[in-house]
Design a protein around this motif. Structure first.
Motif, PDB file in Angstrom:
ATOM      1  N   GLN A 363       0.829  -1.204   0.000  1.00 53.35           N
ATOM      2  CA  GLN A 363       0.000   0.000   0.000  1.00 53.35           C
ATOM      3  C   GLN A 363       0.866   1.258   0.000  1.00 53.35           C
ATOM      4  OE1 GLN A 363      -3.635   0.232  -0.068  1.00 53.35           O
ATOM      5  NE2 GLN A 363      -2.783   2.174  -0.764  1.00 53.35           N
ATOM      6  N   ILE A 364       1.948   1.221   0.790  1.00 55.21           N
ATOM      7  CA  ILE A 364       2.882   2.361   0.796  1.00 55.21           C
ATOM      8  C   ILE A 364       3.496   2.535  -0.587  1.00 55.21           C
ATOM      9  CG2 ILE A 364       5.036   3.206   1.777  1.00 55.21           C
ATOM     10  CD1 ILE A 364       4.293   1.789   4.377  1.00 55.21           C
ATOM     11  N   LEU A 365       3.876   1.406  -1.230  1.00 53.01           N
ATOM     12  CA  LEU A 365       4.440   1.473  -2.572  1.00 53.01           C
ATOM     13  C   LEU A 365       3.429   2.044  -3.560  1.00 53.01           C
ATOM     14  CD1 LEU A 365       6.705   0.772  -4.604  1.00 53.01           C
ATOM     15  CD2 LEU A 365       5.702  -1.513  -4.783  1.00 53.01           C
ATOM     16  N   GLY A 366       2.170   1.625  -3.462  1.00 51.27           N
ATOM     17  CA  GLY A 366       1.142   2.164  -4.352  1.00 51.27           C
ATOM     18  C   GLY A 366       0.950   3.661  -4.166  1.00 51.27           C
ATOM     19  N   ASN A 367       0.941   4.124  -2.910  1.00 49.54           N
ATOM     20  CA  ASN A 367       0.802   5.560  -2.651  1.00 49.54           C
ATOM     21  C   ASN A 367       1.965   6.336  -3.246  1.00 49.54           C
ATOM     22  OD1 ASN A 367      -1.535   4.944  -1.257  1.00 49.54           O
ATOM     23  ND2 ASN A 367      -0.529   4.921   0.747  1.00 49.54           N
ATOM     24  N   GLN A 368       3.187   5.803  -3.066  1.00 48.89           N
ATOM     25  CA  GLN A 368       4.356   6.480  -3.634  1.00 48.89           C
ATOM     26  C   GLN A 368       4.288   6.505  -5.159  1.00 48.89           C
ATOM     27  OE1 GLN A 368       7.675   4.367  -1.974  1.00 48.89           O
ATOM     28  NE2 GLN A 368       7.564   5.437   0.001  1.00 48.89           N
ATOM     29  N   PHE A 369       3.765   5.425  -5.751  1.00 47.30           N
ATOM     30  CA  PHE A 369       3.646   5.372  -7.210  1.00 47.30           C
ATOM     31  C   PHE A 369       2.643   6.416  -7.696  1.00 47.30           C
ATOM     32  CE2 PHE A 369       2.160   3.393 -11.191  1.00 47.30           C
ATOM     33  CZ  PHE A 369       3.378   3.257 -11.834  1.00 47.30           C
ATOM     34  N   ASP A 370       1.517   6.556  -6.968  1.00 46.81           N
ATOM     35  CA  ASP A 370       0.533   7.582  -7.335  1.00 46.81           C
ATOM     36  C   ASP A 370       1.133   8.968  -7.204  1.00 46.81           C
ATOM     37  OD1 ASP A 370      -1.306   5.656  -7.902  1.00 46.81           O
ATOM     38  OD2 ASP A 370      -2.351   5.793  -5.975  1.00 46.81           O
ATOM     39  N   THR A 371       1.899   9.185  -6.121  1.00 50.91           N
ATOM     40  CA  THR A 371       2.543  10.494  -5.931  1.00 50.91           C
ATOM     41  C   THR A 371       3.507  10.784  -7.066  1.00 50.91           C
ATOM     42  OG1 THR A 371       2.357  10.237  -3.533  1.00 50.91           O
ATOM     43  CG2 THR A 371       3.933  11.865  -4.348  1.00 50.91           C
ATOM     44  N   MET A 372       4.262   9.781  -7.471  1.00 48.18           N
ATOM     45  CA  MET A 372       5.213   9.953  -8.572  1.00 48.18           C
ATOM     46  C   MET A 372       4.484  10.292  -9.872  1.00 48.18           C
ATOM     47  SD  MET A 372       7.913   7.191 -10.093  1.00 48.18           S
ATOM     48  CE  MET A 372       6.551   6.176 -10.677  1.00 48.18           C
ATOM     49  N   LEU A 373       3.335   9.625 -10.110  1.00 46.69           N
ATOM     50  CA  LEU A 373       2.570   9.926 -11.314  1.00 46.69           C
ATOM     51  C   LEU A 373       2.028  11.355 -11.281  1.00 46.69           C
ATOM     52  CD1 LEU A 373       0.596   6.594 -11.817  1.00 46.69           C
ATOM     53  CD2 LEU A 373       2.573   7.403 -13.089  1.00 46.69           C
ATOM     54  N   ASP A 374       1.582  11.823 -10.092  1.00 46.23           N
ATOM     55  CA  ASP A 374       1.103  13.204  -9.966  1.00 46.23           C
ATOM     56  C   ASP A 374       2.226  14.189 -10.253  1.00 46.23           C
ATOM     57  OD1 ASP A 374      -1.368  12.219  -9.308  1.00 46.23           O
ATOM     58  OD2 ASP A 374      -1.028  12.341  -7.133  1.00 46.23           O
ATOM     59  N   GLN A 375       3.407  13.926  -9.683  1.00 39.94           N
ATOM     60  CA  GLN A 375       4.545  14.808  -9.936  1.00 39.94           C
ATOM     61  C   GLN A 375       4.933  14.800 -11.408  1.00 39.94           C
ATOM     62  OE1 GLN A 375       7.564  13.424  -7.277  1.00 39.94           O
ATOM     63  NE2 GLN A 375       6.593  14.305  -5.435  1.00 39.94           N
ATOM     64  N   LEU A 376       4.864  13.627 -12.048  1.00 38.88           N
ATOM     65  CA  LEU A 376       5.205  13.546 -13.463  1.00 38.88           C
ATOM     66  C   LEU A 376       4.236  14.363 -14.306  1.00 38.88           C
ATOM     67  CD1 LEU A 376       6.958  12.238 -15.662  1.00 38.88           C
ATOM     68  CD2 LEU A 376       5.360  10.306 -15.668  1.00 38.88           C
ATOM     69  N   GLU A 377       2.958  14.317 -13.959  1.00 35.64           N
ATOM     70  CA  GLU A 377       1.977  15.108 -14.700  1.00 35.64           C
ATOM     71  C   GLU A 377       2.235  16.603 -14.520  1.00 35.64           C
ATOM     72  OE1 GLU A 377      -2.891  15.443 -15.183  1.00 35.64           O
ATOM     73  OE2 GLU A 377      -1.986  14.182 -13.631  1.00 35.64           O
ATOM     74  N   GLN A 378       2.584  17.025 -13.274  1.00 30.21           N
ATOM     75  CA  GLN A 378       2.889  18.433 -13.038  1.00 30.21           C
ATOM     76  C   GLN A 378       4.106  18.871 -13.844  1.00 30.21           C
ATOM     77  OE1 GLN A 378       3.323  18.820  -8.796  1.00 30.21           O
ATOM     78  NE2 GLN A 378       1.158  18.279  -8.372  1.00 30.21           N
ATOM     79  N   ARG A 379       5.120  18.009 -13.920  1.00 28.22           N
ATOM     80  CA  ARG A 379       6.314  18.368 -14.679  1.00 28.22           C
ATOM     81  C   ARG A 379       6.024  18.439 -16.169  1.00 28.22           C
ATOM     82  NH1 ARG A 379      11.138  14.922 -11.659  1.00 28.22           N
ATOM     83  NH2 ARG A 379      10.937  15.970  -9.613  1.00 28.22           N
ATOM     84  N   ASN A 380       5.149  17.567 -16.657  1.00 28.36           N
ATOM     85  CA  ASN A 380       4.781  17.636 -18.069  1.00 28.36           C
ATOM     86  C   ASN A 380       4.078  18.958 -18.379  1.00 28.36           C
ATOM     87  OD1 ASN A 380       5.835  15.130 -18.700  1.00 28.36           O
ATOM     88  ND2 ASN A 380       3.910  14.046 -18.284  1.00 28.36           N
ATOM     89  N   GLN A 381       3.224  19.387 -17.469  1.00 31.16           N
ATOM     90  CA  GLN A 381       2.564  20.666 -17.669  1.00 31.16           C
ATOM     91  C   GLN A 381       3.570  21.807 -17.654  1.00 31.16           C
ATOM     92  OE1 GLN A 381      -0.582  21.124 -18.479  1.00 31.16           O
ATOM     93  NE2 GLN A 381      -1.095  18.927 -18.308  1.00 31.16           N
ATOM     94  N   ALA A 382       4.552  21.693 -16.724  1.00 33.94           N
ATOM     95  CA  ALA A 382       5.584  22.746 -16.655  1.00 33.94           C
ATOM     96  C   ALA A 382       6.425  22.771 -17.923  1.00 33.94           C
ATOM     97  CB  ALA A 382       6.466  22.511 -15.433  1.00 33.94           C
ATOM     98  N   ILE A 383       6.706  21.584 -18.481  1.00 36.54           N
ATOM     99  CA  ILE A 383       7.491  21.518 -19.721  1.00 36.54           C
ATOM    100  C   ILE A 383       6.719  22.151 -20.877  1.00 36.54           C
ATOM    101  CG2 ILE A 383       8.411  19.901 -21.426  1.00 36.54           C
ATOM    102  CD1 ILE A 383       9.159  18.064 -19.115  1.00 36.54           C
ATOM    103  N   LYS A 384       5.438  21.870 -20.940  1.00 34.82           N
ATOM    104  CA  LYS A 384       4.631  22.480 -21.991  1.00 34.82           C
ATOM    105  C   LYS A 384       4.632  23.997 -21.875  1.00 34.82           C
ATOM    106  CE  LYS A 384       1.498  18.552 -22.571  1.00 34.82           C
ATOM    107  NZ  LYS A 384       0.091  18.068 -22.457  1.00 34.82           N
ATOM    108  N   GLN A 385       4.507  24.469 -20.638  1.00 37.03           N
ATOM    109  CA  GLN A 385       4.521  25.914 -20.430  1.00 37.03           C
ATOM    110  C   GLN A 385       5.873  26.498 -20.807  1.00 37.03           C
ATOM    111  OE1 GLN A 385       1.931  27.751 -19.628  1.00 37.03           O
ATOM    112  NE2 GLN A 385       3.131  29.680 -19.687  1.00 37.03           N
ATOM    113  N   ALA A 386       6.929  25.801 -20.441  1.00 38.67           N
ATOM    114  CA  ALA A 386       8.269  26.278 -20.791  1.00 38.67           C
ATOM    115  C   ALA A 386       8.467  26.282 -22.300  1.00 38.67           C
ATOM    116  CB  ALA A 386       9.325  25.402 -20.125  1.00 38.67           C
ATOM    117  N   ALA A 387       7.885  25.311 -22.979  1.00 39.02           N
ATOM    118  CA  ALA A 387       8.014  25.275 -24.439  1.00 39.02           C
ATOM    119  C   ALA A 387       7.340  26.490 -25.073  1.00 39.02           C
ATOM    120  CB  ALA A 387       7.386  23.984 -24.961  1.00 39.02           C
ATOM    121  N   LEU A 388       6.183  26.873 -24.543  1.00 37.90           N
ATOM    122  CA  LEU A 388       5.504  28.049 -25.068  1.00 37.90           C
ATOM    123  C   LEU A 388       6.334  29.300 -24.844  1.00 37.90           C
ATOM    124  CD1 LEU A 388       1.835  27.285 -23.889  1.00 37.90           C
ATOM    125  CD2 LEU A 388       2.779  27.054 -26.194  1.00 37.90           C
ATOM    126  N   GLU A 389       6.901  29.413 -23.643  1.00 37.24           N
ATOM    127  CA  GLU A 389       7.750  30.577 -23.352  1.00 37.24           C
ATOM    128  C   GLU A 389       8.976  30.583 -24.249  1.00 37.24           C
ATOM    129  OE1 GLU A 389       8.626  30.349 -19.243  1.00 37.24           O
ATOM    130  OE2 GLU A 389       6.556  30.782 -18.579  1.00 37.24           O
TER     131      GLU A 389
END
Length: 664
Positions: A363-389
């Motif tokens: 369960q701890i591993l699953g929570n960490q995996f979900d957290t990692m996926l959330d962080q990855l999505e945030q970074r993808n959004q940041a990359i898209k924003q950086a690409a526009l800039e």
């Protein structure tokens, strides 16, 4: 699935262990059971032997009882004329088959050994084989009682085996006066062997269904036995049958005791035989004790089957437990795996809550995996924003090209520097085309030659033995030409799927090259001194760098005449300001060294000092290293050895990429 693999991994050791235990148990059980059976039958034979001794002792006691009776003593003193005839009539009263009183004058009728003991006043009890005449002299009824019909032989054995006792009787002057002779006939004495059997095989001492048997043999003939003629129905007695040849040879011929399994008339018995000897020590018969073997084997097999069933049940129960445990354990892992595959396919999935308690590791591993996926999505959004800039900045800076003029001047300088290399590259390219053409042109007739040689071998058939040496020489030269053309083609070949430059840790590529070199130098006396200290990763073409390292190591081995010590060391490439630039590989041999006049030419194409070399190895190696911004340096001293140093950069410089584009 993982749980099935876990089931196999956990079950295999259990199965192997259980089968090993079955084997050991089977071996120990068989050995112990059989040895115990042999010990038991040996003890049974000892009891039977002791019973025979008691029988002979009772026989002597009966004779002593007669000799000390009032009637005997009275006639001995007052009526000797009727003593002998009276003794002959008393055998039934004293439970003996015959009693004879011999006068001292009949001493000559006995053997020398018997006479000697009688004269010394010693009693004798022994077994003896007598013919019909001798039996009749002891008791007229004995010859008829001694007859034993030999089954399957249509003959009758008329001799008799007797247990005989001789007791000397002296007068008052100490002179031998009478010899009291008495005993029993062992032929057809079924009550005797049954009595011994009851003593040897007491109740509940044998496996269920088994029978204990005792036999007295005269030579190899069963003259008294309770071995049945039919072991299944327990009917009849096997009197008049013979012992097996194997037992007869061991016991009767060599006088040894036999303790083993033996075929007794119609079935196998756990058997023990011992020789019966007369007063001279000659073997005249055997005493046997044994019991049926099959009930013992049946009991043993039943135990083994019960053990096997128990083990199978244990395996089934343990397998079910492992399967259920693995299923409960790996269902959460499988869910995490499916989520990972879905994310890989571009779907937005999360692990969420698993069917385990909150503090469970999965369960701890699953929570960490979900957290990692959330962080990855945030970074993808940041990359898209950086690409526009970035696009906005590019549009703004397109109007300021004049700021790049200084950089352009630097590039012009690099172009000037690359011009000289371009000339060399063009020459090498032309030379590569030329060598490629030469190699292809050589390969065409070479294939024709090889085909014709093989055709000659096929046509000659068995006659190729006469020219085998010449044909082998032709094949060797063809292989040599192929190696040369292969090197030429490798030198001329540029680009392709192998030219992908990626990040690699240098030590792993060095270890792989050492594996290749070691496999090719097993028969050589080469010692490798390896010291891999590099920690920095480098940007290289893995296959090309592996080719360069193998080539440099093989050159070092050849320089040492295929024997000696080759050192391979790696370390980080650090400049004066302690900045990590990349990694360094040093290959040091202790060979003949390179003369100074040859040091400047060793990287030239087709320059070589080896008769079997092509002169392309170092040229190709230098070209491959320079293509990724590296360098090769060489330091050599004649008679001491050579050191090749390869410098590999952590990151290929941008100006080097530009230089390569210009040259291309």
């Amino acid at each position: 699935m993982v749980r099935y693999r876990l089931l196999v991994l956990t079950s295999v050791p259990i199965v192997i262990t259980l089968f090993a235990l079955i084997g050991l148990t089977f071996y120990w059980t068989v050995t112990y059971t059989w040895q115990n059976a042999l010990m038991n039958v040996r003890a049974d034979l000892a009891v039977a032997h002791h019973s025979m001794e008691l029988l002979q002792k009772e026989q002597r006691m009966e004779l002593h009882s007669m000799a000390s009776s009032y009637d005997f003593q009275y006639r001995l003193r007052f009526d000797e004329s009727t003593l002998s005839s009276w003794v002959r009539t008393e055998n039934k009263q004293y439970k003996l088959d015959f009693i004879v009183l011999h006068p001292a004058s009949a001493l000559g009728e006995f053997s020398k050994h018997e006479r000697h003991l009688l004269m010394e006043g010693k009693e004798q009890t022994f077994f003896q084989v007598l013919d019909s005449r001798e039996l009749s002299a002891l008791n007229p009824d004995l010859p008829a009682r001694a007859q034993v019909p030999l089954l399957k032989e249509h003959k009758i054995e008329r001799k008799g085996l007797v247990s005989r006792s001789l007791i000397p009787i002296f007068n008052e002057e100490g002179q031998l006066q009478w010899i009291l002779d008495g005993g029993i006939l062992l032929n057809n004495s079924t009550s005797l062997v049954d009595r011994i059997r009851d003593l040897v095989f007491a109740a509940n001492t044998l496996p269920d269904g088994s029978i204990g048997t005792v036999t007295i043999f005269m030579n190899d003939i069963r003259i008294s036995t309770n071995v049945p003629l039919d072991s299944k129905n327990r009917a009849g007695r096997a009197i008049g049958t013979r012992v097996s040849d194997e037992v007869s040879n061991e016991v009767l011929k060599f006088g040894k005791t036999w303790v083993d399994r033996a075929y007794v008339y119609d079935s196998w018995y756990v058997s023990a035989y011992e020789p019966l000897r007369d007063n001279k020590g000659d073997v005249i018969g055997m005493l046997y004790a044994g019991y049926l073997q099959w009930p013992l084997i049946k009991t043993f097999l039943t135990n083994i089957i019960e053990l096997g069933v128990g083990i199978v049940l244990v395996l089934l129960i343990s397998g079910i437990l492992v399967y259920r445990g693995s299923r409960d354990l790996f269902l959460p892992i499988e869910k995490i795996y499916h989520v990972a595959k879905s994310v890989q396919m571009g779907l937005d999935r999360r692990v969420g809550k698993l069917d385990v308690y909150p503090d469970h590791e999965l369960q701890i591993l699953g929570n960490q995996f979900d957290t990692m996926l959330d962080q990855l999505e945030q970074r993808n959004q940041a990359i898209k924003q950086a690409a526009l800039e970035l696009e906005e900045k590019v549009e703004q800076r397109t109007h300021s090209l004049h700021q790049k003029t200084e950089e352009l001047e630097k590039h012009i300088k690099l172009l000037n520097q690359a011009r000289s290399k371009l000339v060399v590259s063009e020459k090498l390219a032309a030379l590569g085309e030329l060598t490629a053409g030469i190699a292809h042109e050589i390969n065409n007739p070479l294939g024709v030659i090889l085909g014709n040689v093989e055709l000659i071998q096929f046509e000659l058939g068995d006659n190729t033995v006469q020219v085998q040496e010449e044909l082998d020489a032709i094949h060797a030269q063809i292989d040599r030409i192929r190696n040369i053309t292969r090197s030429l083609l490798q030198y001329s070949r540029q680009g392709g799927v192998q030219n992908e430059v990626t990040w690699h840790h240098l030590n792993q590529i060095v270890e792989e090259s050492l594996t290749l070199v070691r496999s090719g130098t097993k028969k050589m006396d080469v010692e490798f001194d390896v010291d891999l200290q590099a920690k920095c990763s480098v940007e290289v073409n893995r296959h090309q760098l592996l080719q360069v390292l193998v080539n440099l190591q093989m050159n070092g081995i050849h320089a040492m005449d295929d024997q000696g010590r080759l050192s391979i060391k790696t370390q980080d490439w650090i400049d004066d300001s302690n900045q990590v630039l990349g990694a360094i590989v040093k290959i040091v041999d202790h060979g003949c060294g390179i003369p100074k006049e040859n040091l400047e030419r060793i990287f030239d194409p087709f320059f070589t000092t080896r008769r079997s070399g092509t002169g392309l190895g170092l040229s190709v190696s230098q070209s491959l290293i320079e293509d990724i911004g590296g360098e090769i340096e060489v330091d050599s001293e004649v008679g001491k050895g050579t050191t090749f140093t390869v410098y590999l950069r952590q990151k290929i410089p941008a100006n080097h990429d530009l230089e390569l584009m210009v040259m291309s």
